[in-house]
Design a protein around this motif. Structure first.
Motif, PDB file in Angstrom:
ATOM      1  N   ASN A  33       0.822  -1.207   0.000  1.00  0.00           N
ATOM      2  CA  ASN A  33       0.000   0.000   0.000  1.00  0.00           C
ATOM      3  C   ASN A  33       0.858   1.260   0.000  1.00  0.00           C
ATOM      4  O   ASN A  33       0.482   2.262  -0.596  1.00  0.00           O
ATOM      5  N   TYR A  34       2.022   1.205   0.646  1.00  0.00           N
ATOM      6  CA  TYR A  34       2.959   2.336   0.593  1.00  0.00           C
ATOM      7  C   TYR A  34       3.413   2.559  -0.851  1.00  0.00           C
ATOM      8  O   TYR A  34       3.382   3.688  -1.357  1.00  0.00           O
ATOM      9  N   LEU A  35       3.824   1.475  -1.512  1.00  0.00           N
ATOM     10  CA  LEU A  35       4.240   1.575  -2.915  1.00  0.00           C
ATOM     11  C   LEU A  35       3.091   2.047  -3.804  1.00  0.00           C
ATOM     12  O   LEU A  35       3.282   2.929  -4.658  1.00  0.00           O
ATOM     13  N   ARG A  39       3.076   5.288  -6.198  1.00  0.00           N
ATOM     14  CA  ARG A  39       2.908   5.077  -7.646  1.00  0.00           C
ATOM     15  C   ARG A  39       1.698   5.849  -8.157  1.00  0.00           C
ATOM     16  O   ARG A  39       1.752   6.491  -9.214  1.00  0.00           O
ATOM     17  N   CYS A  40       0.608   5.769  -7.423  1.00  0.00           N
ATOM     18  CA  CYS A  40      -0.616   6.476  -7.803  1.00  0.00           C
ATOM     19  C   CYS A  40      -0.367   7.981  -7.823  1.00  0.00           C
ATOM     20  O   CYS A  40      -0.741   8.675  -8.766  1.00  0.00           O
ATOM     21  N   GLU A  41       0.268   8.482  -6.778  1.00  0.00           N
ATOM     22  CA  GLU A  41       0.573   9.907  -6.670  1.00  0.00           C
ATOM     23  C   GLU A  41       1.444  10.363  -7.843  1.00  0.00           C
ATOM     24  O   GLU A  41       1.184  11.410  -8.454  1.00  0.00           O
ATOM     25  N   LYS A  42       2.440   9.568  -8.187  1.00  0.00           N
ATOM     26  CA  LYS A  42       3.338   9.893  -9.308  1.00  0.00           C
ATOM     27  C   LYS A  42       2.578   9.911 -10.634  1.00  0.00           C
ATOM     28  O   LYS A  42       2.729  10.836 -11.437  1.00  0.00           O
ATOM     29  N   ALA A  43       1.737   8.903 -10.857  1.00  0.00           N
ATOM     30  CA  ALA A  43       0.985   8.806 -12.108  1.00  0.00           C
ATOM     31  C   ALA A  43      -0.045   9.928 -12.232  1.00  0.00           C
ATOM     32  O   ALA A  43      -0.187  10.535 -13.297  1.00  0.00           O
ATOM     33  N   VAL A  44      -0.756  10.200 -11.160  1.00  0.00           N
ATOM     34  CA  VAL A  44      -1.794  11.231 -11.192  1.00  0.00           C
ATOM     35  C   VAL A  44      -1.168  12.613 -11.363  1.00  0.00           C
ATOM     36  O   VAL A  44      -1.669  13.440 -12.124  1.00  0.00           O
ATOM     37  N   VAL A  51      -4.513  14.561  -6.735  1.00  0.00           N
ATOM     38  CA  VAL A  51      -3.905  13.516  -5.923  1.00  0.00           C
ATOM     39  C   VAL A  51      -4.862  12.875  -4.904  1.00  0.00           C
ATOM     40  O   VAL A  51      -4.671  11.720  -4.553  1.00  0.00           O
ATOM     41  N   PRO A  52      -5.912  13.536  -4.421  1.00  0.00           N
ATOM     42  CA  PRO A  52      -6.818  12.871  -3.475  1.00  0.00           C
ATOM     43  C   PRO A  52      -7.420  11.557  -3.979  1.00  0.00           C
ATOM     44  O   PRO A  52      -7.972  10.806  -3.184  1.00  0.00           O
ATOM     45  N   LYS A  85      10.205  -0.140  -6.414  1.00  0.00           N
ATOM     46  CA  LYS A  85      10.045   0.503  -7.710  1.00  0.00           C
ATOM     47  C   LYS A  85       8.780   1.364  -7.693  1.00  0.00           C
ATOM     48  O   LYS A  85       7.665   0.844  -7.627  1.00  0.00           O
ATOM     49  N   ILE A  86       8.985   2.664  -7.735  1.00  0.00           N
ATOM     50  CA  ILE A  86       7.861   3.598  -7.703  1.00  0.00           C
ATOM     51  C   ILE A  86       7.740   4.268  -9.064  1.00  0.00           C
ATOM     52  O   ILE A  86       8.624   4.664  -9.678  1.00  0.00           O
TER      53      ILE A  86
END
Length: 86
Positions: A33-35, A39-44, A51-52, A85-86
């Motif tokens: 969940n940390y990864l 990853r989600c934050e980076k992609a968004v 980011v929310p 890997k993020i």
């Protein structure tokens, strides 16, 4: 559907059961969940989105992971030495 997710995040208390991690030891669930959050934050962020959308992962890893682990992982990411890997 988005409203349902926002309601779940608003009423969030602890991580729900995840069939991918059925054992009592939740270390891998914390790590994943940390990864996923980062990853989600980076992609968004790359797509210029909000980011929310990634808040669910944040809530889950904050409820599962010890604060000292998160602090150490954040320090490693800042230094460019993070093993995931993020």
């Amino acid at each position: 559907m988005a409203g349902d997710t926002k309601t779940k995040i608003k009423n969030y208390q602890t991580a729900p059961f995840d069939s991918c991690f059925p054992n009592q030891n939740q270390t891998r669930n914390c790590w994943q969940n940390y990864l996923d959050f980062h990853r989600c934050e980076k992609a968004v962020t790359a797509k210029g989105g909000d980011v929310p959308v990634c808040e669910w992962y944040l809530c889950v890893y904050k409820s599962l992971c010890p604060i000292s682990w998160v602090a150490a992982w954040d320090d490693c990411r800042a230094e460019g030495m993070f093993p995931g890997k993020i």
